[in-house]
Write a protein that holds these residues in place. Structure first.
Motif, short mmCIF file in Angstrom:
data_model
loop_
_atom_site.label_atom_id
_atom_site.label_comp_id
_atom_site.label_asym_id
_atom_site.label_seq_id
_atom_site.Cartn_x
_atom_site.Cartn_y
_atom_site.Cartn_z
N SER A 22 0.84 -1.20 0.00
CA SER A 22 0.00 0.00 0.00
C SER A 22 0.88 1.25 0.00
CB SER A 22 -0.89 -0.02 1.25
OG SER A 22 -1.63 1.16 1.34
N PRO A 23 0.50 2.27 -0.75
CA PRO A 23 1.32 3.49 -0.78
C PRO A 23 1.30 4.28 0.53
CG PRO A 23 -0.65 3.77 -2.12
CD PRO A 23 -0.63 2.35 -1.68
N ALA A 24 0.27 4.07 1.33
CA ALA A 24 0.18 4.76 2.62
C ALA A 24 -0.13 3.74 3.70
CB ALA A 24 -0.90 5.83 2.57
N ALA A 77 -0.87 9.59 6.90
CA ALA A 77 -1.28 8.51 5.99
C ALA A 77 -2.56 8.88 5.26
CB ALA A 77 -1.46 7.21 6.77
N ASP A 78 -3.52 9.48 5.97
CA ASP A 78 -4.77 9.89 5.35
C ASP A 78 -4.55 10.99 4.32
OD1 ASP A 78 -6.07 8.05 6.99
OD2 ASP A 78 -6.75 9.56 8.43
N ALA A 79 -3.74 11.98 4.67
CA ALA A 79 -3.49 13.11 3.76
C ALA A 79 -2.74 12.64 2.52
CB ALA A 79 -2.70 14.20 4.48
N TYR A 80 -1.79 11.75 2.70
CA TYR A 80 -1.04 11.22 1.55
C TYR A 80 -1.96 10.41 0.64
CZ TYR A 80 2.67 8.87 -1.08
OH TYR A 80 3.48 8.39 -2.07
N ALA A 81 -2.81 9.57 1.25
CA ALA A 81 -3.75 8.78 0.45
C ALA A 81 -4.71 9.70 -0.31
CB ALA A 81 -4.52 7.82 1.36
N ALA A 82 -5.16 10.78 0.33
CA ALA A 82 -6.04 11.74 -0.35
C ALA A 82 -5.33 12.42 -1.52
CB ALA A 82 -6.55 12.77 0.65
N SER A 83 -4.07 12.73 -1.34
CA SER A 83 -3.30 13.34 -2.43
C SER A 83 -3.16 12.39 -3.61
CB SER A 83 -1.89 13.73 -1.93
OG SER A 83 -1.98 14.74 -0.97
N LEU A 84 -2.85 11.15 -3.30
CA LEU A 84 -2.73 10.16 -4.38
C LEU A 84 -4.06 9.97 -5.10
CD1 LEU A 84 -0.47 7.48 -2.65
CD2 LEU A 84 0.20 9.20 -4.35
N ALA A 89 -7.45 10.79 -9.81
CA ALA A 89 -8.74 11.20 -10.35
C ALA A 89 -8.64 12.40 -11.30
CB ALA A 89 -9.70 11.53 -9.21
N ALA A 90 -7.47 12.98 -11.38
CA ALA A 90 -7.30 14.19 -12.18
C ALA A 90 -7.71 14.00 -13.64
CB ALA A 90 -5.86 14.68 -12.11
N GLU A 91 -7.45 12.84 -14.17
CA GLU A 91 -7.78 12.58 -15.58
C GLU A 91 -9.28 12.55 -15.80
OE1 GLU A 91 -5.77 9.06 -16.88
OE2 GLU A 91 -3.84 9.79 -16.20
N GLU A 92 -10.03 12.19 -14.77
CA GLU A 92 -11.48 12.06 -14.91
C GLU A 92 -12.23 13.26 -14.35
OE1 GLU A 92 -11.73 8.54 -12.68
OE2 GLU A 92 -10.49 7.45 -14.10
N ASN A 104 -5.94 21.37 -3.09
CA ASN A 104 -6.44 21.15 -1.73
C ASN A 104 -5.85 19.89 -1.10
OD1 ASN A 104 -8.00 23.47 -1.77
ND2 ASN A 104 -9.84 22.40 -2.44
N ALA A 105 -5.77 18.82 -1.89
CA ALA A 105 -5.22 17.58 -1.36
C ALA A 105 -3.73 17.73 -1.03
CB ALA A 105 -5.42 16.44 -2.36
N LEU A 106 -2.99 18.36 -1.92
CA LEU A 106 -1.56 18.54 -1.68
C LEU A 106 -1.31 19.51 -0.52
CD1 LEU A 106 -0.18 18.64 -5.33
CD2 LEU A 106 -0.15 16.73 -3.71
N ALA A 107 -2.14 20.54 -0.40
CA ALA A 107 -1.99 21.48 0.72
C ALA A 107 -2.25 20.77 2.04
CB ALA A 107 -2.94 22.66 0.54
N GLY A 108 -3.24 19.89 2.06
CA GLY A 108 -3.52 19.13 3.28
C GLY A 108 -2.35 18.25 3.68
N ALA A 109 -1.75 17.61 2.70
CA ALA A 109 -0.58 16.76 2.97
C ALA A 109 0.59 17.60 3.46
CB ALA A 109 -0.20 15.96 1.73
N ALA A 110 0.79 18.76 2.85
CA ALA A 110 1.88 19.64 3.26
C ALA A 110 1.67 20.16 4.68
CB ALA A 110 2.02 20.80 2.28
N ASP A 111 0.42 20.47 5.02
CA ASP A 111 0.13 20.96 6.37
C ASP A 111 0.50 19.92 7.42
OD1 ASP A 111 -0.81 23.37 5.37
OD2 ASP A 111 -2.94 22.81 5.56
#
Length: 133
Positions: A22-24, A77-84, A89-92, A104-111
């Motif tokens: 798992s990535p996270a 782990a949650d923030a990283y999973a949300a970023s991934l 989902a970016a393509e869709e 927003n996802a990357l900012a959450g992970a950075a925070d």
């Protein structure tokens, strides 16, 4: 990720999660654990410093760092999973909402990462005080 609260796992269980496919959780969660452990050692060192008038205050500060860092194990782990997930989902995602969702996802992970770094800095400062005793 198999665990809902990584901080509730045994050390072996946490290591198994980190080693899984798992990535996270990943490096941020591991860093949060390391900071919490460092704060615990600082707390122990302060408590074992007889005659140092600031010992109990430093121990209390170290305990506070430990307590604020433990939840960051799961938060990272949650923030990283949300970023991934946002990146996947970016393509869709419609163009107008895509950039905002990713940001927003990357900012959450950075925070979360910054909170771990701040706690590490605080623990290192207290460790220096204890080491000088």
């Amino acid at each position: 990720m198999a665990a809902d609260d990584l901080s509730a796992l045994s050390l072996t269980g946490l290591l198994d999660e980190l080693a899984s496919e798992s990535p996270a959780p990943a490096s941020g969660s591991a860093a949060a654990v390391a900071v919490a452990m460092a704060a615990a050692l600082v707390e122990m060192g302060a408590r074992r410093s007889p005659g140092w008038e600031d010992a109990m205050g430093v121990a209390a500060q170290a305990r506070s760092i430990r307590q604020r860092t433990v939840p960051l194990v799961q938060a990272d782990a949650d923030a990283y999973a949300a970023s991934l997930a946002a990146l996947a989902a970016a393509e869709e995602t419609a163009a107008e909402g895509r950039d905002e969702a990713i940001a927003n996802a990357l900012a959450g992970a950075a925070d979360v990462a910054l909170e771990i770094a701040r706690a590490g800095t605080d623990a290192a400062y207290l460790a220096e005080l204890v080491a000088d005793r």
